[in-house]
Enzyme design. Structure first.
Site, PDB file in Angstrom:
ATOM      1  N   HIS A  37      13.719  79.028 -26.483  1.00 14.87           N
ATOM      2  CA  HIS A  37      15.176  78.905 -26.531  1.00 14.87           C
ATOM      3  C   HIS A  37      15.692  78.180 -25.284  1.00 14.87           C
ATOM      4  O   HIS A  37      16.651  77.420 -25.350  1.00 14.87           O
ATOM      5  CB  HIS A  37      15.821  80.293 -26.607  1.00 14.87           C
ATOM      6  CG  HIS A  37      15.554  81.022 -27.886  1.00 14.87           C
ATOM      7  ND1 HIS A  37      16.562  81.435 -28.734  1.00 14.87           N
ATOM      8  CD2 HIS A  37      14.396  81.413 -28.469  1.00 14.87           C
ATOM      9  CE1 HIS A  37      16.029  82.058 -29.776  1.00 14.87           C
ATOM     10  NE2 HIS A  37      14.717  82.057 -29.628  1.00 14.87           N
ATOM     11  N   ASP A  67      23.364  80.498 -26.921  1.00 14.55           N
ATOM     12  CA  ASP A  67      22.307  80.849 -27.863  1.00 14.55           C
ATOM     13  C   ASP A  67      22.817  81.925 -28.809  1.00 14.55           C
ATOM     14  O   ASP A  67      23.577  82.810 -28.419  1.00 14.55           O
ATOM     15  CB  ASP A  67      21.082  81.364 -27.099  1.00 14.55           C
ATOM     16  CG  ASP A  67      19.856  81.449 -27.984  1.00 14.55           C
ATOM     17  OD1 ASP A  67      19.782  82.401 -28.793  1.00 14.55           O
ATOM     18  OD2 ASP A  67      18.975  80.579 -27.886  1.00 14.55           O
TER      19      ASP A  67
END
Length: 495
Positions: free
Chosen positions: A24, A129
């Protein structure tokens, strides 16, 4: 490009919140640099340990004049019962940490609000995110838009959207082995329930957290996607429609790494000397080497790793095999030594015990294929390098990515994995592909059949399209411009 401003004096200021997992964080840091190159002020909010992983890459960017700031927040270890210093999912030695970790990373809202009050210029937009739903509350408090980053392809995002809208599809399945066709898709894509992306079917304790993610997704202003329009045009179009046009494809973001050192240190410092690695590759024939890497949190059991190793050995193809978590894998270390495997393959195989300079390796002329776990970053890096892929999905979105590569793009070969590798049940699941299966799949990918040559041609074509997309006038380059124009107009109307 000249600095983009939201009124006469202040430049746009984007605040980025990467989730604390390597897959990520890596693309989010690339996105930070891409936006800073357009004249934006960028602030990255993360923990001290995670900031240190990207220190060198970001310091070089800052020294080159890019306006990037890094601010630290501390996780509430004691409150959630996490060991001190456990700040990234790839540090986990047990799934027991997962629930407290998700709780902990979403308990820093108050600290972040204090940081926002002191930021200058005033933040114009959040890119967060999707695993950090608390950022929706921060965006609401400061009256700024929040853009979501999922780190997935549009096929996968569209799949999640369709299954959330049609929950009966999964509920009506009689077993975990029963296949279903994803409705409303441009292609006939079949999956089983365990193969669907993570937040559409989550048993147990994670369910409540996933519901928070879905709610935060609904309230977000838009989505930024690390893909490019030419790669999956029908899925980009259909997914964009589900977001009322507020979905921007800006990838492959990895292509912002142009310097050799940035490619080598993308994500983490390598555990092999770059020159040693490149010298080994230089000694091999063009397109002859298979690169094997199953991601930063590969959880294959020892029995499966042995079969993979023996299959690679019997294939007689030169290979690089990256084994992460080497220091925690005592049994594998012993097997390599006691079985004579390492000695037998030393002239044909290169073992990288830890982190590899993946971008450098994939772009080398000697590499002709990539055995991948189908994490989206790795999948897109392989596509960008113009390589055919041998797909070995483990969990989460990886089965969807396999479908894109093998079925839609026709640039990959399946290893034959049908079942996800569930954390905590690895030994019980055991071997999914034996050494004969590995050998056969490697030969299918790397051989000289008409099908293999057509895959190579297709992979090369996709790689060329990927590079064109990020050039000035390319689809992804233009989409960044459209995103910034959108946020600038929004900021002006709010002012």
């Amino acid at each position: 490009m000249a600095s983009i401003t939201n009124h006469k004096s202040d430049p746009l200021h984007f605040v980025l919140f990467p989730f604390m997992a390597q897959g990520h964080m890596i693309p989010m840091v690339d996105i930070a640099r891409l936006l800073a190159q357009r004249g934006l002020t960028i602030t990255i909010v993360t923990t001290p340990h995670n900031a240190s992983r990207f220190k060198n890459v970001l310091n070089r960017a800052i020294e080159s004049g890019l306006p990037i700031n890094i601010l630290h927040v501390k996780l509430p270890y004691q409150e959630v019962g996490l060991p001190e210093g456990l700040e990234n999912i790839d540090c986990f030695d047990s799934m027991e940490h997962m629930i407290p970790f998700f709780k902990g990373v979403n308990m820093v809202e108050e600290s972040v609000q204090k940081l926002f009050e002191e930021m200058s210029p005033r933040p114009s937009c959040i890119i967060s995110d999707f695993c950090l739903p608390y950022t929706s509350k921060v965006a609401k408090k400061f009256n700024i838009p929040k853009i979501l980053f999922h780190g997935m392809c549009c096929l996968c995002l569209l799949c999640m959207h369709v299954l959330r809208k049609n929950p009966k599809i999964l509920e009506n399945l009689k077993s975990d082995k029963e296949h279903f066709v994803v409705p409303y898709f441009p292609d006939k894509i079949e999956l089983t329930r365990p193969q669907v992306p993570m937040d559409t079917y989550v048993p147990g304790e994670l369910k409540e957290f996933m519901e928070d993610l879905v709610e935060a997704d609904k309230t977000s202003y838009g989505v930024i996607v690390n893909t490019f329009q030419e790669l999956e045009p029908a899925y980009v179009k259909d997914y964009k429609e589900t977001r009322s046009g507020k979905a921007w494809s800006v990838g492959p973001v990895a292509l912002c790494n142009k310097a050799r050192i940035d490619k080598a240190e993308r994500g983490n410092k390598s555990d092999i000397d770059q020159d040693e690695c490149l010298k080994w590759l230089d000694s091999k024939e063009e397109r002859s080497v298979l690169y094997v890497c199953l991601g930063s949190i590969c959880n294959l059991p020892l029995a499966q790793l042995k079969e993979l190793g023996l299959g690679l050995e019997e294939s007689t193809r030169p290979f690089i095999w990256v084994i992460r978590g080497w220091d925690k894998n005592k049994q594998l270390v012993e097997w390599f030594s006691e079985s004579g495997f390492e000695e037998r393959i030393k002239d044909r195989g290169l073992l990288i015990k830890g982190w590899s300079p993946q971008m450098l390796i994939l772009s080398h002329q000697s590499v002709g294929g990539f055995l991948t776990h189908c994490g989206w970053n790795s999948t897109l890096e392989g596509i960008t390098a113009g390589l055919p892929l041998l797909t070995w999905p483990l969990f989460a979105d990886q089965f969807c990515n396999e479908k894109l590569v093998v079925q839609v793009l026709n640039s990959g070969v399946r290893a034959g994995v049908e079942q996800p590798m569930k954390w905590g049940e690895e030994e019980k699941i055991g071997v999914l592909v034996d050494k004969e299966g590995v050998k056969k799949a490697v030969e299918e990918l790397m051989g000289e059949s008409d099908e293999a040559n057509e895959r190579r041609r297709r992979a090369k074509e996709l790689g060329e399209l990927a590079h064109k997309a990020v050039e000035e006038g390319g689809s992804s380059h233009s989409n960044i411009t459209f995103l910034l124009q959108d946020i600038m107009q929004l900021a002006q109307s709010n002012n």
